[in-house]
Motif scaffolding. Structure first.
Motif, PDB file in Angstrom:
ATOM      1  N   ALA A 140     -12.178  -6.820  -4.348  1.00 19.84           N
ATOM      2  CA  ALA A 140     -13.553  -6.348  -4.540  1.00 19.84           C
ATOM      3  C   ALA A 140     -13.729  -6.045  -6.024  1.00 19.84           C
ATOM      4  CB  ALA A 140     -13.813  -5.102  -3.697  1.00 19.84           C
ATOM      5  N   ARG A 141     -14.977  -5.874  -6.443  1.00 18.84           N
ATOM      6  CA  ARG A 141     -15.205  -5.468  -7.835  1.00 18.84           C
ATOM      7  C   ARG A 141     -14.608  -4.076  -8.078  1.00 18.84           C
ATOM      8  NH1 ARG A 141     -19.796  -7.670  -6.165  1.00 18.84           N
ATOM      9  NH2 ARG A 141     -20.716  -5.602  -5.740  1.00 18.84           N
ATOM     10  N   GLU A 142     -14.285  -3.800  -9.304  1.00 18.64           N
ATOM     11  CA  GLU A 142     -13.637  -2.535  -9.641  1.00 18.64           C
ATOM     12  C   GLU A 142     -14.492  -1.334  -9.247  1.00 18.64           C
ATOM     13  OE1 GLU A 142     -10.855   0.064 -10.552  1.00 18.64           O
ATOM     14  OE2 GLU A 142     -10.574  -2.106 -10.518  1.00 18.64           O
ATOM     15  N   ASP A 147     -11.548   0.697  -0.997  1.00 21.97           N
ATOM     16  CA  ASP A 147     -10.226   0.711  -1.624  1.00 21.97           C
ATOM     17  C   ASP A 147      -9.176  -0.022  -0.804  1.00 21.97           C
ATOM     18  OD1 ASP A 147     -10.925   2.269  -3.929  1.00 21.97           O
ATOM     19  OD2 ASP A 147     -10.981   4.045  -2.634  1.00 21.97           O
ATOM     20  N   THR A 148      -9.438  -0.242   0.465  1.00 23.07           N
ATOM     21  CA  THR A 148      -8.502  -0.932   1.338  1.00 23.07           C
ATOM     22  C   THR A 148      -9.259  -1.894   2.238  1.00 23.07           C
ATOM     23  OG1 THR A 148      -8.627   0.634   3.193  1.00 23.07           O
ATOM     24  CG2 THR A 148      -7.059   1.152   1.394  1.00 23.07           C
ATOM     25  N   CYS A 149      -8.527  -2.801   2.859  1.00 25.83           N
ATOM     26  CA  CYS A 149      -9.159  -3.709   3.823  1.00 25.83           C
ATOM     27  C   CYS A 149      -9.610  -2.939   5.060  1.00 25.83           C
ATOM     28  CB  CYS A 149      -8.174  -4.805   4.205  1.00 25.83           C
ATOM     29  SG  CYS A 149      -7.891  -6.007   2.880  1.00 25.83           S
ATOM     30  N   ALA A 150      -8.877  -1.902   5.416  1.00 31.78           N
ATOM     31  CA  ALA A 150      -9.287  -1.063   6.544  1.00 31.78           C
ATOM     32  C   ALA A 150     -10.635  -0.408   6.260  1.00 31.78           C
ATOM     33  CB  ALA A 150      -8.220  -0.005   6.817  1.00 31.78           C
ATOM     34  N   ASP A 151     -10.868  -0.016   5.004  1.00 31.01           N
ATOM     35  CA  ASP A 151     -12.175   0.545   4.614  1.00 31.01           C
ATOM     36  C   ASP A 151     -13.287  -0.469   4.869  1.00 31.01           C
ATOM     37  OD1 ASP A 151     -10.944   2.842   3.713  1.00 31.01           O
ATOM     38  OD2 ASP A 151     -11.038   2.295   1.587  1.00 31.01           O
ATOM     39  N   VAL A 152     -13.028  -1.720   4.521  1.00 27.98           N
ATOM     40  CA  VAL A 152     -14.042  -2.772   4.658  1.00 27.98           C
ATOM     41  C   VAL A 152     -14.399  -2.983   6.126  1.00 27.98           C
ATOM     42  CG1 VAL A 152     -14.518  -5.221   4.309  1.00 27.98           C
ATOM     43  CG2 VAL A 152     -13.349  -3.920   2.532  1.00 27.98           C
ATOM     44  N   VAL A 153     -13.386  -3.072   6.981  1.00 28.36           N
ATOM     45  CA  VAL A 153     -13.629  -3.284   8.413  1.00 28.36           C
ATOM     46  C   VAL A 153     -14.418  -2.116   8.997  1.00 28.36           C
ATOM     47  CG1 VAL A 153     -12.527  -3.470  10.671  1.00 28.36           C
ATOM     48  CG2 VAL A 153     -11.648  -4.798   8.748  1.00 28.36           C
ATOM     49  N   THR A 154     -14.017  -0.901   8.666  1.00 30.19           N
ATOM     50  CA  THR A 154     -14.715   0.287   9.180  1.00 30.19           C
ATOM     51  C   THR A 154     -16.168   0.316   8.711  1.00 30.19           C
ATOM     52  OG1 THR A 154     -12.658   1.560   9.233  1.00 30.19           O
ATOM     53  CG2 THR A 154     -14.726   2.802   9.227  1.00 30.19           C
ATOM     54  N   ALA A 155     -16.385   0.031   7.422  1.00 31.53           N
ATOM     55  CA  ALA A 155     -17.747   0.048   6.871  1.00 31.53           C
ATOM     56  C   ALA A 155     -18.622  -1.009   7.515  1.00 31.53           C
ATOM     57  CB  ALA A 155     -17.687  -0.157   5.354  1.00 31.53           C
ATOM     58  N   SER A 156     -18.039  -2.181   7.817  1.00 35.58           N
ATOM     59  CA  SER A 156     -18.828  -3.281   8.368  1.00 35.58           C
ATOM     60  C   SER A 156     -19.355  -2.989   9.763  1.00 35.58           C
ATOM     61  CB  SER A 156     -17.989  -4.560   8.396  1.00 35.58           C
ATOM     62  OG  SER A 156     -17.004  -4.505   9.426  1.00 35.58           O
ATOM     63  N   GLU A 157     -18.764  -2.013  10.429  1.00 35.68           N
ATOM     64  CA  GLU A 157     -19.227  -1.641  11.762  1.00 35.68           C
ATOM     65  C   GLU A 157     -20.517  -0.816  11.694  1.00 35.68           C
ATOM     66  OE1 GLU A 157     -15.899   0.401  13.361  1.00 35.68           O
ATOM     67  OE2 GLU A 157     -14.639  -1.384  13.526  1.00 35.68           O
ATOM     68  N   LYS A 158     -20.827  -0.301  10.491  1.00 37.17           N
ATOM     69  CA  LYS A 158     -21.991   0.577  10.335  1.00 37.17           C
ATOM     70  C   LYS A 158     -23.072  -0.031   9.440  1.00 37.17           C
ATOM     71  CE  LYS A 158     -18.933   4.593  10.727  1.00 37.17           C
ATOM     72  NZ  LYS A 158     -18.398   5.799  10.037  1.00 37.17           N
ATOM     73  N   LYS A 226     -10.341  -5.179  -8.031  1.00 35.57           N
ATOM     74  CA  LYS A 226      -9.227  -4.406  -7.491  1.00 35.57           C
ATOM     75  C   LYS A 226      -8.815  -5.053  -6.169  1.00 35.57           C
ATOM     76  CE  LYS A 226     -12.288  -0.877  -5.448  1.00 35.57           C
ATOM     77  NZ  LYS A 226     -12.556   0.581  -5.372  1.00 35.57           N
ATOM     78  N   ALA A 227      -7.529  -5.001  -5.883  1.00 36.28           N
ATOM     79  CA  ALA A 227      -7.010  -5.606  -4.667  1.00 36.28           C
ATOM     80  C   ALA A 227      -7.067  -4.616  -3.518  1.00 36.28           C
ATOM     81  CB  ALA A 227      -5.572  -6.065  -4.894  1.00 36.28           C
ATOM     82  N   LEU A 228      -7.559  -5.064  -2.372  1.00 36.52           N
ATOM     83  CA  LEU A 228      -7.686  -4.203  -1.203  1.00 36.52           C
ATOM     84  C   LEU A 228      -6.499  -4.346  -0.258  1.00 36.52           C
ATOM     85  CD1 LEU A 228     -11.483  -4.679  -0.384  1.00 36.52           C
ATOM     86  CD2 LEU A 228     -10.390  -3.187  -2.075  1.00 36.52           C
ATOM     87  N   CYS A 229      -5.974  -5.550  -0.111  1.00 33.09           N
ATOM     88  CA  CYS A 229      -4.781  -5.785   0.706  1.00 33.09           C
ATOM     89  C   CYS A 229      -4.353  -7.230   0.557  1.00 33.09           C
ATOM     90  CB  CYS A 229      -5.022  -5.464   2.189  1.00 33.09           C
ATOM     91  SG  CYS A 229      -6.026  -6.695   3.076  1.00 33.09           S
ATOM     92  N   THR A 230      -3.169  -7.534   1.037  1.00 29.28           N
ATOM     93  CA  THR A 230      -2.728  -8.919   1.176  1.00 29.28           C
ATOM     94  C   THR A 230      -2.640  -9.230   2.664  1.00 29.28           C
ATOM     95  OG1 THR A 230      -0.330  -8.557   1.365  1.00 29.28           O
ATOM     96  CG2 THR A 230      -1.278  -8.572  -0.856  1.00 29.28           C
ATOM     97  N   PRO A 245      -0.654  -3.223  -0.919  1.00 29.26           N
ATOM     98  CA  PRO A 245      -0.144  -3.152   0.455  1.00 29.26           C
ATOM     99  C   PRO A 245      -0.647  -4.310   1.310  1.00 29.26           C
ATOM    100  CG  PRO A 245      -1.923  -1.593   0.170  1.00 29.26           C
ATOM    101  CD  PRO A 245      -1.634  -2.158  -1.197  1.00 29.26           C
ATOM    102  N   THR A 246       0.095  -4.628   2.337  1.00 31.27           N
ATOM    103  CA  THR A 246      -0.335  -5.644   3.294  1.00 31.27           C
ATOM    104  C   THR A 246      -1.361  -5.029   4.243  1.00 31.27           C
ATOM    105  OG1 THR A 246       1.350  -5.112   4.956  1.00 31.27           O
ATOM    106  CG2 THR A 246       1.967  -6.673   3.217  1.00 31.27           C
ATOM    107  N   ALA A 247      -2.099  -5.888   4.923  1.00 29.60           N
ATOM    108  CA  ALA A 247      -3.054  -5.399   5.923  1.00 29.60           C
ATOM    109  C   ALA A 247      -2.331  -4.639   7.025  1.00 29.60           C
ATOM    110  CB  ALA A 247      -3.838  -6.578   6.504  1.00 29.60           C
ATOM    111  N   LYS A 248      -1.140  -5.102   7.361  1.00 25.01           N
ATOM    112  CA  LYS A 248      -0.383  -4.429   8.419  1.00 25.01           C
ATOM    113  C   LYS A 248       0.022  -3.018   8.000  1.00 25.01           C
ATOM    114  CE  LYS A 248       1.281  -8.352  11.070  1.00 25.01           C
ATOM    115  NZ  LYS A 248       2.429  -8.985  11.758  1.00 25.01           N
TER     116      LYS A 248
END
Length: 324
Positions: A140-142, A147-158, A226-230, A245-248
């Motif tokens: 994502a942009r800086e 900050d994480t891929c988990a953040d993205v998934v959670t945000a996308s639900e709302k 910035k990298a959110l996950c691999t 960190p990895t997504a796992k």
């Protein structure tokens, strides 16, 4: 309305049919392949995508490695792009039985037939050697709130989160599919290449982007992204990327593996198949190949012949679970 992909494939199919029905085509039976067979002269290495991309680069690396062996053949890369790989792979069907033809392909050879009505599957060709694996990172942009891929998934639900994708059946699409299985809901903007996806992220056309590690590393070094996950099994063996960190690790059951390999046409002899497997293994010992893995941050792989075929069977079953 007939889709552009279907129209292109219809034209390719008509061309192949006319070629097969030419006078005398059925009379030109090929003699048995001798036990000491070796390729002579020009050998084509088809890649079903345009010059300059990852598939083209891998094909040219393998061609150079083979040519450096000093045999009586010369491998030349031929680009036959169109239809997300469908045009090139459909055309390669006409090489059946030709030991002087190679195909350098990747994961979309599994996934494309699961999404589109095409005249081939991965089983339409003879697997020789898988020479590398790749994966994806999500960036994502800086100034992004994520900050994480988990953040993205959670945000996308709302709220609406928009991502880019360089194809409907490639690695980017697999990342999005994995995140959707985790409960994510995304708007997706299609692009023609990874470079265009990253440009779209810079231009704030999208919120996050899946991409190869090699393509995003310069942006991480510059501070633009910035990298959110691999989506790798383990973290990258790299001073910078190894911190991601990895997504796992973030509690997500998400992983994406992209294979790259070399095939021959269907119908070649065992002698021809074994020759190419042997020379490909030799080419993979070259500095050209080692430098390629390092520069592109790829995972080394060496799976050949029947083992490669079995890997493709397992991979195809996995992709069916994700894409269907």
């Amino acid at each position: 309305m007939t889709s552009p992909l279907r129209t292109v494939l219809a034209l390719v199919g008509a061309t192949l049919l006319l070629s097969a029905c030419a006078p005398g085509a059925l009379l030109n039976a090929k003699p048995p392949v001798p036990d000491d067979w070796e390729p002579r002269g020009s050998v084509s290495a088809m890649v079903a995508f345009a010059p300059g991309g990852g598939s083209d680069r891998s094909a040219r690396v393998m061609a150079q490695g083979l040519n450096e062996l000093g045999g009586d053949y010369n491998v030349n890369v031929e680009n036959k792009e169109g239809g997300s790989g469908a045009v090139g792979w459909s055309t390669f069907l006409s090489e059946e039985g030709n030991g002087n033809a190679l195909l350098v392909a990747e994961t979309a050879l599994n996934t494309l037939p699961l999404v589109y009505d095409v005249p081939f599957t991965y089983e339409s060709f003879t697997p020789l050697v898988m020479f590398a694996k790749d994966s994806r990172m999500v960036v994502a942009r800086e100034d992004s709130p994520y900050d994480t891929c988990a953040d993205v998934v959670t945000a996308s639900e709302k709220r609406r989160v928009v991502t880019g994708s360089s194809g409907k059946t490639g690695a980017d699409a697999l990342v999005i599919a994995e995140f959707q299985q985790e409960g994510g809901k995304f708007g997706t903007v299609p692009y023609g290449s990874t470079g265009e996806v990253l440009t779209g992220l810079l231009g704030k056309q999208i919120d996050v982007a899946p991409a190869s590690a090699a393509s995003v590393k310069p942006y991480l070094e510059s501070g633009d992204f910035k990298a959110l996950c691999t989506l790798t099994t383990e973290r990258y063996d790299d001073p910078l990327l190894g911190k991601v960190p990895t997504a796992k690790e973030q509690g997500m059951d998400a992983e994406v593996t992209v294979w790259r390999g070399v095939f021959a046409p269907k119908g070649i002899s065992k002698v021809q198949r074994n020759f190419w497997i042997k020379d490909l293994h030799k080419a993979m010992k070259s500095k050209t190949y080692r430098d390629y893995l390092k520069a592109d941050l790829l995972i080394p792989a060496d799976v050949s012949g029947r083992d490669f075929a079995q890997y493709l069977d397992r991979y195809d079953a996995q992709m069916r679970g994700i894409l269907r």
